[in-house]
Design an enzyme around this catalytic site. Sequence first.
Site: not given
Length: 614
Positions: A2, A27, A73, A99-100, A487, A491, A494, A510, A609
């Site tokens: 947020c 955010r 968010w 925010n929180g 990574e 990417k 996401e 395996h 983010k």
Amino acid sequence: MCGIVAYIGEKNAYPILIKGLQRLEYRGYDSAGVALLNGKLNIYKRKGKVSDLIDFVGENNVDGTIGIGHTRWATHGKPDDVNAHPHISGNGRLTLIHNGIIENYALIKKALEVEGHTFNTETDTEVLVHLIEEIQTREKLTLEEAVRVALTKVVGAYAIVVLDKEDPNKLVAARKASPLVIGIDENGFLLASDATPIIEHTKKVVYLNDEEIATVRRDGTFEIRTIGANEIQTPFIHELEMQIERLEKGGYDYFMLKEIHEQPTTIQDAMRGRLNAVDSWIKLGGIEENLEKFKDAERLIIVACGTSWHSGLIAEYIFEDLARIPVEVEYASEFRYRNPVITDKDVVIAISQSGETADTLAALELAKQKGAMIYGIVNVVGSSIARLTDAGSYIHAGPEIGVASTKAFTGQVTLLTLMALSIAQKRGTISESYFKKLTQEMEQIPHKVARVLEKCNTQIEYISGEIKNANNALYLGRGYSFPVALEGALKLKEISYIHAEGYPAAEMKHGPIALIDENMPVIVIATNQSAYEKIVSNVQEVKARQGMVIAIVTEGEKEISKLADYSIEIPETEEPLTPLLSVIPMQLLSYHIAVMRGCNVDQPRNLAKSVTVE
Ligand code: G6P
């Protein structure tokens, strides 16, 4: 997560709030809202992005030189118009952005319901604004005192700003474990989750500390108190160094693409003044000042989340390989809750782009309590992690706005490589000639990254077109390339929403090998100098099962290129430095695929983010 922004001063608040929210949208972006006070209180809130809010507001009254804004968010309550912030108190007097997470909100809500409060939303935030109202009216307190008392009853994380309809001349803000910056303008104050909404108005900022409460007034005065002890604090006014152009897209379609292309510069910036290959030295302030701690460390523990965790894995290879210090890389969220063994001989390194990730912060606090030295590798200057750590190094990548991290990753890896090299030299675990070779090669990395960007982009765009409809993808690598495979897979997941997994190439047999058929693109990072023959065998194993192989190889490589369906050539470098080059094709591939699939590259669904909740 947020983003919150607030303004009080001589200017019109609405454009400042909207621009600020657009800057903070990284955010969270599932709903947005503003409250403006001009005699009458006008609140506009809407599900969706800030652009949806702007359309919704349209020609409505947006007058007022005091206001608050929020981009959300969702944590408590689905993203919709009702749950969007700002939230309003029962008597309609107070409006609040948050925010929180208020962890004990259910208990407080029950108690307030007994007092006659009714709630319109599913959020924890609405409970907080009702609590402040209850205390303000029952105990006849000033707004700042009511906020302070309310916060002593709250468990959880918050950055809040409260607006009182009866008092258009002040705003009250507070923070605990969620960031809040106060910008001091000549004609007023801006408050925000980070400095990006502030920078175009003023460079003077105060970072609010945990459990502090600030009152900013229209007459230009402000004061900060502690929440518990109610003592007045002397604020330290910082001078921001951020450049405004770095917050714009600069001609690129997406911030992510811009940030990918900035990497030759940002890697250079991470090394600037810290590396001299000619005279064979590396100087990192935080390391020099704590040399004995690092030289004598029995163990390095790296804590991080997401992409930063992958940088940590690369660091594990480099530190163990060059500096011969045992390294453990931990997901911060697991580390903090599993009663880890930490001693004062450990050095705990937190890696974080934002410097605000809640789990990483909590992991660091735990390590600090247990006596370990804590070191930060952070991008955002003045962020909570940067301020909590005993020492640290900034990566100097500039603001990263695309939610999928790119330039911060290469900045982190660059810095961790410098750290490992410097400590290896001081511990005498690396020969002078190899140190020199690696530092000389480090200096070449920015040019080589530029070459990858220039040479490979068109080919990668073509390959993206060939695999854009895949449902799954497998990324394989060995040694230093294994974290790059992780990574690459992250990417792709996401931003294109294709399911992807990263695996150590030899582990493929395996399990994942069962999934391979002609519909499965397998991206193999095959730049290895050691274990080269083994990765050739892994490619053969994929081809024998009709998998489509996209190989990242070193320029001039022949054997794998013959087997692979596509091979992307990157310049040769020393093996410990290959991740800095091989990750670039991973970033471009996911970018192009996401664009071709019509995805919002910079703001992928459900992500944010800066993850300031657990
Ligand atoms: C979020 C971001 C990722 C980032 C991770 C850790 O998930 O979307 O890009 O890697 O958080 O964030 P940090 O700021 O601590 O590096």
